[in-house]
Design an enzyme around this catalytic site. Sequence first.
Site, PDB file in Angstrom:
ATOM      1  N   GLY A 131       0.822  -1.201   0.000  1.00 22.43           N
ATOM      2  CA  GLY A 131       0.000   0.000   0.000  1.00 22.43           C
ATOM      3  C   GLY A 131       0.852   1.245   0.000  1.00 22.43           C
TER       4      GLY A 131
ATOM      5  N   GLY B  21      -0.283  -5.217   0.354  1.00 15.81           N
ATOM      6  CA  GLY B  21      -1.478  -4.977  -0.438  1.00 15.81           C
ATOM      7  C   GLY B  21      -1.475  -5.675  -1.778  1.00 15.81           C
TER       8      GLY B  21
ATOM      9  N   GLU C  65       4.762  -7.025   7.303  1.00 14.91           N
ATOM     10  CA  GLU C  65       4.073  -6.008   8.115  1.00 14.91           C
ATOM     11  C   GLU C  65       4.539  -5.963   9.568  1.00 14.91           C
ATOM     12  OE1 GLU C  65       1.686  -6.860   4.543  1.00 14.91           O
ATOM     13  OE2 GLU C  65       2.634  -8.130   6.070  1.00 14.91           O
TER      14      GLU C  65
ATOM     15  N   ASP D  77      -1.972  -8.450   7.049  1.00 12.44           N
ATOM     16  CA  ASP D  77      -3.408  -8.237   6.849  1.00 12.44           C
ATOM     17  C   ASP D  77      -3.820  -8.618   5.423  1.00 12.44           C
ATOM     18  OD1 ASP D  77      -2.085  -6.030   5.712  1.00 12.44           O
ATOM     19  OD2 ASP D  77      -3.669  -4.624   6.248  1.00 12.44           O
TER      20      ASP D  77
END
Length: 351
Positions: A67, A115, A138, A146
């Site tokens: 992201g 992402g 992460e 996630d």
Amino acid sequence: MSSEEEILFAVKGAIGLVTLNRPKALNALTHEMCLLLNAKLREWEKDDRVHAVVIEGAGDRAFCAGGDIVKLYNEGKSGGDYPYHFYRDEYLLNTRIKHFPKPYIALIDGIVMGGGVGVSVHGSHRIATERTLFAMPESGIGLFPDVGGTYFLPRLEGELGMYLGLTGARLKTADSVFAGIAHGYIPAEKLPEVKDALAAHGFAGDAKAEVDRVLAGFTTETEAAPIAETLPAINRHFAKDSVVAIIESLQSEDDALAATAADSLLTKSPTSMKLTYQQLRRGKSLDFDDCMRMEFRMVNRVIQGVDFYEGTRAAVIDKDQSPKWTPATLDEVSDAAIEEYFAPLPDGELF
């Protein structure tokens, strides 16, 4: 660059083609890209011309490296609500991909992290090339794996998902195929032919099975997967009942894997370590939608904390690689504090 240029859409023959078009930023996802892709998939679900969707990244370095972390950092540090909107819409996109009724083919050519994993691994078909490099890093920035990691990581063989989620270890092509991150290997030079073959295919029956047959014509064997040799050790260490026990187990042996993994875990956010452990253990028994609801609860609390900003500062902003975690040790992170991350949200759930 305008939002329209950051992600490109085209219908070519029988396929809808998505191109993540930020090659200088390693095709990192922005909020607007998530919104546009979600809307386009909703449209293509009902478009009789589109029998399958193909997603790729522009350039030859990355499919999608994650992201837009710098904007998340800046907006979150200033108290803005952008991170909440970004993560909500990213997770809704991940859910749409997981439930997409037509074949969704991710051409994972280059780096795929964070992402980028969320817009590839939940699709029906994932193709690796010789440039594929997968990771869920992460925990190194005070977050957790996630974008549906709660669901897919615990479903990898043995304790491989726990190993990848806690350490952020990187997998190259053969390991990615062995792990099931990708379904097969196709040389990058063949990808234009793959897209042409899919676009020209006369879909008439089971679309997923027909895509299987088209891709099989291009798929080749990989070399032996190094991770296969270390999987027994990974299973032994990472099956322990806590992060502390995993580290102690790793430190009790002197092989290269154990030393590297133990050292890696000790550099990461203690909160993220314990949070990730609980996330992946719980995710093994949850369906996909419940995993995404849980992730949204978790990320809301992460945004309100400090380690995500400190980890991002150290890794991406200042690049000093010296985060000061709060709390600083695993012993200081209580079970009660971790449990709060999983509590229902007072202001509304993901869906």
